[in-house]
Design a protein around this motif. Structure first.
Motif, short mmCIF file in Angstrom:
data_model
loop_
_atom_site.label_atom_id
_atom_site.label_comp_id
_atom_site.label_asym_id
_atom_site.label_seq_id
_atom_site.Cartn_x
_atom_site.Cartn_y
_atom_site.Cartn_z
N SER A 33 22.24 -6.12 -8.21
CA SER A 33 22.71 -5.45 -6.64
C SER A 33 21.98 -7.73 -5.79
CB SER A 33 21.82 -4.79 -5.90
OG SER A 33 21.63 -4.61 -4.66
N MET A 34 22.49 -7.30 -4.77
CA MET A 34 22.12 -8.78 -4.49
C MET A 34 20.91 -8.79 -3.01
SD MET A 34 25.34 -11.59 -5.04
CE MET A 34 25.13 -12.38 -6.22
N CYS A 35 20.24 -7.64 -3.66
CA CYS A 35 19.35 -7.08 -2.21
C CYS A 35 18.34 -6.88 -3.42
CB CYS A 35 19.72 -5.59 -1.50
SG CYS A 35 21.66 -5.92 -0.18
N GLY A 90 26.25 -10.34 7.47
CA GLY A 90 26.47 -10.64 6.51
C GLY A 90 26.84 -11.33 6.30
N GLY A 91 27.65 -11.63 4.31
CA GLY A 91 28.01 -12.94 3.72
C GLY A 91 30.05 -12.49 4.30
N THR A 92 30.01 -11.22 4.60
CA THR A 92 31.47 -10.48 4.56
C THR A 92 31.70 -11.44 6.35
OG1 THR A 92 31.76 -9.20 3.32
CG2 THR A 92 33.26 -8.59 5.46
N GLU A 93 30.52 -11.13 7.20
CA GLU A 93 30.98 -11.82 8.78
C GLU A 93 30.97 -13.27 8.87
OE1 GLU A 93 28.60 -10.44 12.36
OE2 GLU A 93 29.24 -10.85 13.25
N ALA A 94 29.80 -13.58 7.66
CA ALA A 94 30.14 -15.09 8.01
C ALA A 94 30.96 -16.07 7.93
CB ALA A 94 28.75 -15.91 7.47
N ASN A 95 31.87 -15.11 6.50
CA ASN A 95 32.68 -16.04 5.44
C ASN A 95 34.23 -15.80 6.96
OD1 ASN A 95 31.78 -16.77 3.50
ND2 ASN A 95 31.83 -14.80 2.47
N THR A 96 33.61 -14.57 7.45
CA THR A 96 35.35 -14.30 7.89
C THR A 96 35.35 -15.30 9.60
OG1 THR A 96 34.89 -12.19 7.66
CG2 THR A 96 36.24 -12.76 9.59
N ALA A 119 36.55 -16.69 -6.03
CA ALA A 119 35.85 -16.22 -3.97
C ALA A 119 35.58 -14.61 -4.26
CB ALA A 119 36.63 -17.64 -3.66
N HIS A 120 34.07 -14.09 -3.37
CA HIS A 120 34.26 -13.02 -3.01
C HIS A 120 34.81 -12.15 -2.40
CE1 HIS A 120 31.91 -9.92 -0.77
NE2 HIS A 120 31.43 -9.91 -1.56
N TYR A 121 35.44 -11.24 -2.59
CA TYR A 121 36.76 -10.14 -1.82
C TYR A 121 36.20 -10.35 -0.57
CZ TYR A 121 33.24 -6.28 -0.98
OH TYR A 121 32.83 -5.58 -0.87
N THR A 167 28.11 -17.69 -6.89
CA THR A 167 29.20 -17.28 -6.99
C THR A 167 28.39 -15.63 -7.60
OG1 THR A 167 29.79 -18.24 -9.51
CG2 THR A 167 31.52 -18.70 -8.36
N THR A 168 29.17 -14.42 -7.43
CA THR A 168 29.02 -13.11 -7.13
C THR A 168 28.78 -13.09 -8.43
OG1 THR A 168 30.57 -12.96 -5.14
CG2 THR A 168 29.49 -10.74 -6.50
N GLY A 169 29.71 -13.51 -9.47
CA GLY A 169 29.46 -12.94 -11.24
C GLY A 169 28.44 -13.75 -11.49
N VAL A 192 31.79 -23.83 2.40
CA VAL A 192 30.93 -22.97 1.68
C VAL A 192 30.38 -21.94 1.45
CG1 VAL A 192 29.26 -23.81 -0.07
CG2 VAL A 192 30.38 -25.58 1.26
N ASP A 193 30.43 -21.03 0.94
CA ASP A 193 30.00 -20.16 0.49
C ASP A 193 28.91 -20.01 -0.65
OD1 ASP A 193 29.00 -17.38 0.24
OD2 ASP A 193 30.66 -16.35 -0.39
N ALA A 194 27.86 -19.73 -0.11
CA ALA A 194 25.87 -19.83 -0.36
C ALA A 194 25.22 -18.30 -0.05
CB ALA A 194 25.46 -21.42 -0.50
N ALA A 195 26.15 -17.73 -0.20
CA ALA A 195 25.51 -16.36 1.08
C ALA A 195 24.48 -15.59 -0.06
CB ALA A 195 26.51 -15.38 0.62
N PHE A 196 24.65 -16.19 -1.28
CA PHE A 196 23.07 -15.70 -2.58
C PHE A 196 23.04 -16.76 -2.47
CE2 PHE A 196 20.87 -15.09 -5.95
CZ PHE A 196 20.54 -13.93 -6.27
N ILE A 226 25.04 -18.29 4.24
CA ILE A 226 23.88 -18.33 3.78
C ILE A 226 23.21 -17.23 4.18
CG2 ILE A 226 22.48 -20.18 5.93
CD1 ILE A 226 20.60 -20.60 3.06
N ASP A 227 22.91 -16.02 3.44
CA ASP A 227 22.05 -14.64 3.70
C ASP A 227 20.95 -14.39 3.31
OD1 ASP A 227 24.82 -14.35 4.51
OD2 ASP A 227 25.70 -12.94 2.74
N PRO A 228 20.04 -13.90 4.54
CA PRO A 228 18.97 -13.90 4.68
C PRO A 228 18.51 -12.45 3.83
CG PRO A 228 18.84 -14.81 6.88
CD PRO A 228 20.94 -14.90 6.25
N HIS A 229 19.66 -11.58 4.15
CA HIS A 229 19.15 -10.51 3.18
C HIS A 229 19.50 -10.12 2.07
CE1 HIS A 229 23.70 -8.72 4.43
NE2 HIS A 229 23.63 -9.38 3.65
N LYS A 230 19.89 -11.61 1.47
CA LYS A 230 19.73 -11.82 -0.17
C LYS A 230 18.51 -12.19 -0.88
CE LYS A 230 24.84 -11.16 -0.69
NZ LYS A 230 25.46 -11.17 1.16
N MET A 231 18.27 -13.16 -1.07
CA MET A 231 16.99 -13.87 -1.92
C MET A 231 16.43 -14.52 -0.29
SD MET A 231 17.19 -13.62 -4.67
CE MET A 231 16.15 -15.24 -5.11
#
Ligand SMILES: Cc1ncc(COP(=O)(O)O)c(C=O)c1O
Length: 387
Positions: A33-35, A90-96, A119-121, A167-169, A192-196, A226-231
């Protein structure tokens, strides 16, 4: 719902007993998990300011200021003192939000967005909502987006390009500087998706790792997730969307007139939103500072390196690619990877299964003895599978 309520004690007891057998981060078994466990300070802060609704921001001007400071701190980390944005769900809202801004800023009718196969779904969800067509392009041998394929995919309908920094994977970073050039040359929005990766890459760079450019230092980059709830070790929900400047953020801003705090502007997908998430992120950035995050990232990377070293020593197993960050892909030419995942899950290892590999994310809650235990179990499973 029952007619007569239960006492608080009874409700708490029932919850404790019902949730007892769920996975817990501190068991070290969640390695897919990334959490992670939120930092103790963030927990304290989060519980204390639960009532704040940043959707009605006129009521909470001090928290609005904290959010601005938070975005400024994240912007500084990502080489942009002018960044404007929000802490979101989260990343989903940010990417949207990023794709929404790209669409609103474009005058085109049939809108296409080019992104890597990796790219993430969340982008598929966003494209479905926003009526965008996604053009997925292939990857090179290093699992990065194929830059030539991106160039070829650009056409009159293209409004945006997405690159992934982590990347997610596999945690791979796309050649964002090349994507930036393509975006500038064709006047396209680059997200740029740098969620993680957002909370990892900048620190890795400072630690001397070889990290390619991925942030606002590149002129074509318009927004970054950039997601604070990950790293970032923040409590869920805390994603981050940063736009290059206020003009881009304004593309998704709405004025709401009826709220208790007076007329306000919302530039997030949701209306009512958590102020305490913002405060928790602010508190963590202030408390940990760059040094604190660097320490955490360094520890995760050491364990990642150990894991990546040990896996290929087991007959029939290998890693997909050298880890760029704290993510390892475990593959096998000999055994069915789904069977290995099944056996690991049977032993209560919460791993993440991709079509051709198992993803292991070495988050801050993972300790050396967890990795050692995992390797032992893996060896045992391979022995039993006939390795
Ligand atoms: C690269 C990337 N982007 C976006 C997301 C979506 O984030 P969230 O689950 O917080 O919406 C993820 C989730 O793992 C991710 O790995």
């Amino acid at each position: 719902m029952q007619n007569k309520g239960l006492s608080q004690n009874l409700v708490l007891k029932e919850l404790e007993s019902r949730l007892r057998n769920d996975f817990a981060y501190d068991s070290g078994k969640i390695i897919g998990s990334m959490c992670t466990c939120p930092h103790p300070l963030a927990r304290k802060v989060y519980n204390r300011f639960l009532d704040i609704n940043l959707g009605d921001s006129g009521l909470f001007p001090a928290v609005v200021k904290l959010e601005k400071e938070t975005i400024h701190m994240l912007g500084t980390l990502l080489s942009n003192l002018e960044a404007s944005g929000h802490i979101v769900t989260g990343g989903t809202e940010a990417n949207t939000l990023a794709l929404w801004a790209a669409k609103k800023l474009s005058k085109k009718k049939q809108c296409e967005v080019i992104m890597p196969a990796s790219a993430h779904y969340s982008f598929d969800k966003a494209a479905d909502l926003l009526g965008l067509r996604i053009v997925r392009v292939g990857l090179n041998d290093g699992f990065q987006v194929d830059v030539e394929a991106v160039k070829k995919a650009v056409n009159l309908n293209t409004i945006a390009i997405v690159g992934i920094a982590g990347t997610t994977g596999l945690g791979v970073v796309d050649p964002i500087s090349e994507l930036s050039k393509i975006a500038v040359e064709n006047d396209l929005y680059l997200h740029v998706d740098a969620a993680f990766g957002g909370f990892v890459l900048s620190f890795l760079k400072e630690l001397g790792f070889n990290v390619s450019d991925f942030d606002f230092a590149l002129p074509g980059v318009c927004s970054i997730t950039i997601d604070p709830h990950k790293m970032g070790l923040a409590p869920i929900p805390a994603g981050g969307i940063l736009f290059r400047n206020e003009r881009l953020r304004k593309a998704v801003a709405w004025n709401v007139s009826y709220l208790a705090g007076g007329e306000t502007e919302q530039a997030t997908f949701v209306g009512t939103r958590s102020g305490t998430s913002v405060i928790a992120v602010w508190a963590l950035l202030k408390h940990l500072g760059r040094e604190g995050y660097k320490r955490i990232v360094r520890r995760c990377m050491r364990l990642t390196e150990k894991l990546a070293e040990e896996i290929p020593k087991i007959k029939g197993l290998d890693i997909v690619t050298e880890p760029t960050m704290n993510i390892v892909g475990l593959k096998s030419e000999v055994f069915d990877i789904r069977q290995i995942a099944k056996e690991l899950r049977f032993r209560k290892w919460a791993v993440s299964l991709f079509p051709n590999y198992i993803r292991i994310v070495v988050m801050p809650h993972v300790r050396k003895h967890h990795i050692e235990r995992f390797i032992e179990d893996l060896k045992d499973i391979i022995d039993k599978l006939g390795g």
